[in-house]
Design a protein around this motif. Sequence first.
Motif, mmCIF file in Angstrom:
data_model
loop_
_atom_site.group_PDB
_atom_site.id
_atom_site.type_symbol
_atom_site.label_atom_id
_atom_site.label_comp_id
_atom_site.label_asym_id
_atom_site.label_seq_id
_atom_site.Cartn_x
_atom_site.Cartn_y
_atom_site.Cartn_z
ATOM 1 N N GLY A 1 -4.032 6.654 -0.772
ATOM 2 C CA GLY A 1 -2.860 6.149 -0.094
ATOM 3 C C GLY A 1 -1.558 5.719 -1.150
ATOM 4 O O GLY A 1 -0.708 5.247 -0.601
ATOM 5 N N ALA A 2 -1.816 5.982 -2.411
ATOM 6 C CA ALA A 2 -0.660 5.678 -3.212
ATOM 7 C C ALA A 2 0.377 6.576 -2.913
ATOM 8 O O ALA A 2 0.209 7.825 -2.718
ATOM 9 N N ALA A 3 1.824 6.370 -3.217
ATOM 10 C CA ALA A 3 2.686 7.094 -2.973
ATOM 11 C C ALA A 3 3.383 7.456 -4.330
ATOM 12 O O ALA A 3 3.389 6.838 -5.283
ATOM 13 N N PHE B 1 0.844 -1.147 0.002
ATOM 14 C CA PHE B 1 0.042 0.102 -0.095
ATOM 15 C C PHE B 1 0.871 1.377 0.125
ATOM 16 O O PHE B 1 1.225 1.736 1.015
ATOM 17 N N GLY B 2 1.155 1.917 -1.112
ATOM 18 C CA GLY B 2 1.749 3.071 -1.217
ATOM 19 C C GLY B 2 3.302 2.739 -0.906
ATOM 20 O O GLY B 2 3.839 3.898 -0.075
ATOM 21 N N TRP C 1 2.178 10.723 -0.097
ATOM 22 C CA TRP C 1 1.135 9.800 -0.114
ATOM 23 C C TRP C 1 -0.281 10.629 -0.171
ATOM 24 O O TRP C 1 -0.544 11.531 0.210
ATOM 25 N N ILE D 1 4.413 7.584 -10.307
ATOM 26 C CA ILE D 1 3.612 6.694 -9.327
ATOM 27 C C ILE D 1 4.939 5.858 -8.512
ATOM 28 O O ILE D 1 5.687 5.183 -9.277
ATOM 29 N N ARG E 1 -0.695 7.105 9.146
ATOM 30 C CA ARG E 1 -1.021 7.761 7.872
ATOM 31 C C ARG E 1 -2.458 8.568 8.081
ATOM 32 O O ARG E 1 -2.857 9.235 7.094
ATOM 33 N N ASP F 1 1.634 1.847 -5.757
ATOM 34 C CA ASP F 1 0.361 2.002 -5.950
ATOM 35 C C ASP F 1 -0.467 1.510 -4.552
ATOM 36 O O ASP F 1 0.220 0.909 -3.763
ATOM 37 N N CYS F 2 -1.813 1.795 -4.641
ATOM 38 C CA CYS F 2 -2.370 1.347 -3.553
ATOM 39 C C CYS F 2 -3.657 1.100 -3.889
ATOM 40 O O CYS F 2 -4.726 2.000 -4.134
ATOM 41 N N CYS G 1 7.568 2.820 -1.413
ATOM 42 C CA CYS G 1 8.345 3.923 -2.005
ATOM 43 C C CYS G 1 9.693 3.332 -1.524
ATOM 44 O O CYS G 1 9.857 2.718 -0.625
ATOM 45 N N ARG H 1 -4.185 5.323 -11.283
ATOM 46 C CA ARG H 1 -3.135 5.010 -10.367
ATOM 47 C C ARG H 1 -3.046 5.849 -9.100
ATOM 48 O O ARG H 1 -2.476 5.622 -8.056
#
Lengths: 478, 478
Positions: free
Chosen positions: B66-68, A438-439, B25, B94, B124, B97-98, A441, B62
Amino acid sequence: MSQRTKIKALLESEQTGIDVTVKGWVRAFRQNRFIALNDGSTNNNIQIVVDFENTDPALLKRITFGAAISVSGELIPSLGQGQKFEVIAKEIEILGDCDPEEFPLQPKRQTLEFLREKAHLRFRTNTFGAIFRVRNSLAFAVHLFFQERGFVYLHTPIITASDAEGAGETFHVTNFDLANPPKTENGEIDFKEDFFGKATNLTVSGQLEGELGAMALSDIYTFGPTFRAENSNTTRHLAEFWMIEPEVAFNNLDDNMDLAEDMLKYVIKYALDKNAEDIEFLTQRLLEEEKQKPQQERSEMSLLEKLQFCLDNDFERLTYTEAIEILKESTPNKKKKFQYPVEGWGTDLQSEHERYLVEKHFKKPVILTDYPKEIKAFYMRQNDDGQTVRAMDILFPGIGEIVGGSQREERLEKLEQRMDEMGIPKDELWWYLDTRRFGACPHAGFGLGFERLVLFVTGMGNIRDVIPFPRYPKNAEF
Amino acid sequence: MSQRTKIKALLESEQTGIDVTVKGWVRAFRQNRFIALNDGSTNNNIQIVVDFENTDPALLKRITFGAAISVSGELIPSLGQGQKFEVIAKEIEILGDCDPEEFPLQPKRQTLEFLREKAHLRFRTNTFGAIFRVRNSLAFAVHLFFQERGFVYLHTPIITASDAEGAGETFHVTNFDLANPPKTENGEIDFKEDFFGKATNLTVSGQLEGELGAMALSDIYTFGPTFRAENSNTTRHLAEFWMIEPEVAFNNLDDNMDLAEDMLKYVIKYALDKNAEDIEFLTQRLLEEEKQKPQQERSEMSLLEKLQFCLDNDFERLTYTEAIEILKESTPNKKKKFQYPVEGWGTDLQSEHERYLVEKHFKKPVILTDYPKEIKAFYMRQNDDGQTVRAMDILFPGIGEIVGGSQREERLEKLEQRMDEMGIPKDELWWYLDTRRFGACPHAGFGLGFERLVLFVTGMGNIRDVIPFPRYPKNAEF
């Protein structure tokens, strides 16, 4: 009596002719006249001048080495050598007697081994006063460095249910009656009945939990105790020691090396600035100690020079592979002077190899990168060559590895594959893997063994002398 | 891409029209156009404006909660409400992904209970971001306070062989195979064979070792983890928590109270200055939470007002005996509203009594002193009345006891007598008694439960929400 003034402040006073109260422990009493008093705020003593002709002889007799006293009097410029000020006593009070016949410490040089047995009293010696003031400054400088850069200090757990790194033997934590723990029908220990409902141990590292913080707060660091139940009776290992572990989202290995080098230089500089007198004292102590050694075993540089040298030079950065080439071609390797000959790529470096690189070849701190994956932990980022990982070790003169770190493997598939290969249980680390789901990096971090840093900055030879109450096999005294 | 700029720095920027790179995020993505991005450096998000007509739809898909992501673009003044700046995206990458279907967190308010199960991800959220930034500031402020006053930070041992205080149940530490520990001929566990050669446990306090440091360095403090194996499933207790324990040679109880009050005010003020936005957010959070409660259970003051109030008022100082008189005569006591009626001198105060004194009677923090010796520890200095000891407890609104301390018994004879009376084994504490044999002096100290302080300053209701990974009965997850 009024509030005391600390001796450090007195010795930096800009006024004389003022009445002061000073409290501390007697370090010496000469000629029934001159008391050297210390209160731990500095290695320097303040001289108290006693009017012995007008002082009760019964009181004079109680001014012995180690006694706690309170003195009120006038601060005046001193005529004596090596001191700017002294206090002309008007009133002396004995706070606590110290029978010289019984007191384990003596007003003379005592061995470090002896003082280790008296660790509850060794704070009262010049050497240990200096060590623990320097340790204090280094610890605070670590916080300052990270706070100035917006890092969040994170308290990762001490008691954990996972030996995540497989980093070695851990201590069990339990509240079972050890003589009679509950058992399951199969006769196995029933950890469901234990305090935490499962088997728990003392942490070996806060890194994995630290990564959880970094995946939201970006920049975090830990500073807490870690534990190894290894039966190592060496001058470099403790069963309980303090670690600093920064973890930074979006950092790669170069950023990580920059951060570690900046941090080491920052904290060493802070101690040099703040504890100049203590480090000068420890430099002299080391010189004296080394006089007992044969010429070729003595350091080329004094402690002070060595610290300054670290500040003035960029750390040498090279890959493990390049280091192996240097070592293979080195004179001691060719002349078979290494205990462990360097024959080829893939073996772990021994202390003698690290020291050769740092002390002989480059003559400065070295950062080795990109180690073979077989000798490093599962969470390190895999390079495209399929053989190495983005690890880094920082090697210091006289100490060897002081920092170990890496860019972390942020790719779920690669991470899981490596865990499978190394037999790391994925289900126990579901929460760690979640950060890759989840996210995720790129991110990187490292661990600094705090006591090794203190060893380096104080020039001491045994790690048991730089932590107040060392824990090692068969010793948990005090 | 170039190095990132942290969002906190961007939002405080004095320049616009510059190219920046920001990483974080995704907190929200509205209208395929506006990304709210957070990197944990502040609770505030930076708005990213996406040129969706010229962006690959596959990439847009995407950009989920929550995605970074990493964004490069131009920082410009924002026309939107509630934000000074925004970034016009030129390039979006990206990083991780989340999948919104899988991600346990949702872009809406979630219960604290649910988030406790997801402690690896709760950093978060706005609430936990704020809590852990405030916790960080409080921890650093503790160090700053003591460093400015010349205290030495001392790392007292975590693994100890003594449960010196008799403070409660401790966790055993061992490296025995629990299923098969070595036994003596008598069938007892043979602790000589254990790692440390004796039975060891996790420390409940660093005080006794701290006193050893203070008897040489004058002013020390500890800040480390402590442990209680008590089966307390409450909102106020943890099995693993952090304690701050200063210990000062030559201080009496009045000095001790001054030090504690100064420290509490200093660290609260530091957090108010440094974390104004976080505390504002937490103040609003508490207001929302209290709207669910009946009127009479709501706080009279907001969180912010309560903190300011602590800074603006001298803590009320009175003796235990005076407090008992007040409680005996109080309306709730006379109307039998207390669960534990206050009948006479000698009983320990319950939480309801402490809260009455703080919240109803004095309406400010209270320091109670001179408790009956029977309900306090052996090392507290005995008063001449033969009944009370020079103890102090600081009571805070909503929290109860936040600090407990005392002047210490420095007189060997009195100390030994009390140890005998209370069954404290003197031979195990030979090193502690040595400080009373050799240069003893009056001294005092206290312990601050760090998580209780964080509870107070964040206005949270459950101590499990103010430490990253709480340890309590049947829980050692993460």
